[in-house]
Motif scaffolding. Structure first.
Motif, PDB file in Angstrom:
ATOM      1  N   GLN A 165      26.158  95.158  17.901  1.00  0.00           N
ATOM      2  CA  GLN A 165      26.723  93.658  18.128  1.00  0.00           C
ATOM      3  C   GLN A 165      25.385  92.902  17.725  1.00  0.00           C
ATOM      4  OE1 GLN A 165      27.674  92.857  21.821  1.00  0.00           O
ATOM      5  NE2 GLN A 165      28.824  91.051  21.523  1.00  0.00           N
ATOM      6  N   THR A 166      25.620  91.779  16.793  1.00  0.00           N
ATOM      7  CA  THR A 166      24.644  90.718  16.450  1.00  0.00           C
ATOM      8  C   THR A 166      24.875  89.455  17.178  1.00  0.00           C
ATOM      9  OG1 THR A 166      26.027  90.436  14.514  1.00  0.00           O
ATOM     10  CG2 THR A 166      24.040  91.963  14.291  1.00  0.00           C
ATOM     11  N   PRO A 167      24.011  88.421  17.714  1.00  0.00           N
ATOM     12  CA  PRO A 167      24.138  87.370  18.155  1.00  0.00           C
ATOM     13  C   PRO A 167      25.380  86.585  17.435  1.00  0.00           C
ATOM     14  CG  PRO A 167      21.755  87.758  18.004  1.00  0.00           C
ATOM     15  CD  PRO A 167      22.543  88.711  17.172  1.00  0.00           C
ATOM     16  N   GLY A 168      26.246  86.130  18.378  1.00  0.00           N
ATOM     17  CA  GLY A 168      27.476  85.145  17.950  1.00  0.00           C
ATOM     18  C   GLY A 168      28.698  86.072  17.312  1.00  0.00           C
ATOM     19  N   LYS A 169      28.363  87.375  17.229  1.00  0.00           N
ATOM     20  CA  LYS A 169      29.538  88.116  16.738  1.00  0.00           C
ATOM     21  C   LYS A 169      29.971  89.101  17.975  1.00  0.00           C
ATOM     22  CE  LYS A 169      28.248  87.987  12.014  1.00  0.00           C
ATOM     23  NZ  LYS A 169      27.859  88.762  10.771  1.00  0.00           N
ATOM     24  N   GLU A 170      31.246  89.642  17.608  1.00  0.00           N
ATOM     25  CA  GLU A 170      31.889  90.517  18.458  1.00  0.00           C
ATOM     26  C   GLU A 170      31.428  91.862  18.270  1.00  0.00           C
ATOM     27  OE1 GLU A 170      36.544  88.682  18.967  1.00  0.00           O
ATOM     28  OE2 GLU A 170      36.201  90.557  17.998  1.00  0.00           O
ATOM     29  N   ARG A 171      31.222  92.744  19.192  1.00  0.00           N
ATOM     30  CA  ARG A 171      30.735  94.319  19.159  1.00  0.00           C
ATOM     31  C   ARG A 171      31.887  94.857  18.210  1.00  0.00           C
ATOM     32  NH1 ARG A 171      28.764  96.414  24.746  1.00  0.00           N
ATOM     33  NH2 ARG A 171      27.855  94.459  24.608  1.00  0.00           N
ATOM     34  N   GLU A 172      31.187  95.505  17.279  1.00  0.00           N
ATOM     35  CA  GLU A 172      32.007  96.311  16.283  1.00  0.00           C
ATOM     36  C   GLU A 172      31.710  97.748  16.409  1.00  0.00           C
ATOM     37  OE1 GLU A 172      31.265  94.796  12.495  1.00  0.00           O
ATOM     38  OE2 GLU A 172      29.387  96.144  12.175  1.00  0.00           O
ATOM     39  N   LEU A 173      32.812  98.596  16.244  1.00  0.00           N
ATOM     40  CA  LEU A 173      32.582 100.071  16.057  1.00  0.00           C
ATOM     41  C   LEU A 173      31.890 100.522  14.998  1.00  0.00           C
ATOM     42  CD1 LEU A 173      33.800 102.864  17.108  1.00  0.00           C
ATOM     43  CD2 LEU A 173      35.183 102.658  15.395  1.00  0.00           C
ATOM     44  N   VAL A 188      22.043  95.185  17.922  1.00  0.00           N
ATOM     45  CA  VAL A 188      21.779  96.073  18.931  1.00  0.00           C
ATOM     46  C   VAL A 188      22.962  97.091  19.243  1.00  0.00           C
ATOM     47  CG1 VAL A 188      21.978  96.188  21.754  1.00  0.00           C
ATOM     48  CG2 VAL A 188      20.673  94.418  20.541  1.00  0.00           C
ATOM     49  N   TYR A 189      22.459  98.595  19.197  1.00  0.00           N
ATOM     50  CA  TYR A 189      23.521  99.220  19.266  1.00  0.00           C
ATOM     51  C   TYR A 189      23.742 100.038  20.456  1.00  0.00           C
ATOM     52  CZ  TYR A 189      23.337  99.571  14.136  1.00  0.00           C
ATOM     53  OH  TYR A 189      23.471  99.529  12.797  1.00  0.00           O
ATOM     54  N   TYR A 190      24.824 100.249  20.919  1.00  0.00           N
ATOM     55  CA  TYR A 190      25.442 100.638  22.066  1.00  0.00           C
ATOM     56  C   TYR A 190      26.216 101.940  21.918  1.00  0.00           C
ATOM     57  CZ  TYR A 190      24.774  95.661  23.530  1.00  0.00           C
ATOM     58  OH  TYR A 190      23.997  94.872  23.950  1.00  0.00           O
ATOM     59  N   CYS A 191      25.787 102.859  23.116  1.00  0.00           N
ATOM     60  CA  CYS A 191      26.709 104.164  23.079  1.00  0.00           C
ATOM     61  C   CYS A 191      27.877 103.806  24.389  1.00  0.00           C
ATOM     62  CB  CYS A 191      25.571 105.200  23.591  1.00  0.00           C
ATOM     63  SG  CYS A 191      26.379 106.822  24.031  1.00  0.00           S
ATOM     64  N   ALA A 192      29.151 104.270  23.936  1.00  0.00           N
ATOM     65  CA  ALA A 192      30.173 104.225  24.676  1.00  0.00           C
ATOM     66  C   ALA A 192      30.939 105.547  24.861  1.00  0.00           C
ATOM     67  CB  ALA A 192      30.913 103.058  24.179  1.00  0.00           C
ATOM     68  N   ALA A 193      31.674 105.838  25.763  1.00  0.00           N
ATOM     69  CA  ALA A 193      32.527 106.887  26.139  1.00  0.00           C
ATOM     70  C   ALA A 193      33.647 106.713  27.032  1.00  0.00           C
ATOM     71  CB  ALA A 193      31.570 108.057  26.891  1.00  0.00           C
TER      72      ALA A 193
END
Length: 124
Positions: free
Chosen positions: A39-47, A93-98
């Motif tokens: 995710q970058t500022p102002g944008k949706e979180r993307e896969l 910013v990189y996020y891990c998800a499960a």
């Protein structure tokens, strides 16, 4: 409760490489479908990439396919993301998800468990 903790972010030059790791606890990594989002500022979180628990089948966002590799490390109990040939547009910013779902989905709403995020900055 599944807990995820990312590490490995930082600064890289364009064309360089970085490796991200997500430590998984609270569940066997083999029972989870997991993903990396950014995710970058102002944008949706993307896969960015995902791996499903059924067969460890992987899937990548087109802009990273061929440059990024997602994999589960069963010995270390981590979800890893190898990033090569980095571009300035990979800065995020990189996020891990499960999720406990056996297939997993591309939408962030399909993942109930999240890490805190790690910053990746690529300089051109």
């Amino acid at each position: 409760q599944v807990q995820l903790v990312e590490s490995g972010g930082g600064l890289a030059q364009a064309g360089g490489s970085l490796n991200l790791s997500c430590a998984v606890s609270g569940a066997s990594i083999g029972t989870l479908s997991a993903a990396w989002f950014r995710q970058t500022p102002g944008k949706e979180r993307e896969l960015v990439a995902r791996v499903q628990s059924l067969g460890d089948i992987t899937d990548y966002w087109p802009t990273v396919k061929g440059r990024f590799t997602i994999a589960k490390d069963y010995a270390k109990k981590t979800l890893d993301l190898e990033m090569r040939n980095l571009k300035s547009e990979d800065t995020a910013v990189y996020y891990c998800a499960a999720t406990r779902d056996r297939i997993g989905v591309n939408s962030p709403s399909g993942y109930p468990y999240w890490g805190q995020g790690t910053q990746v900055t690529v300089s051109s």
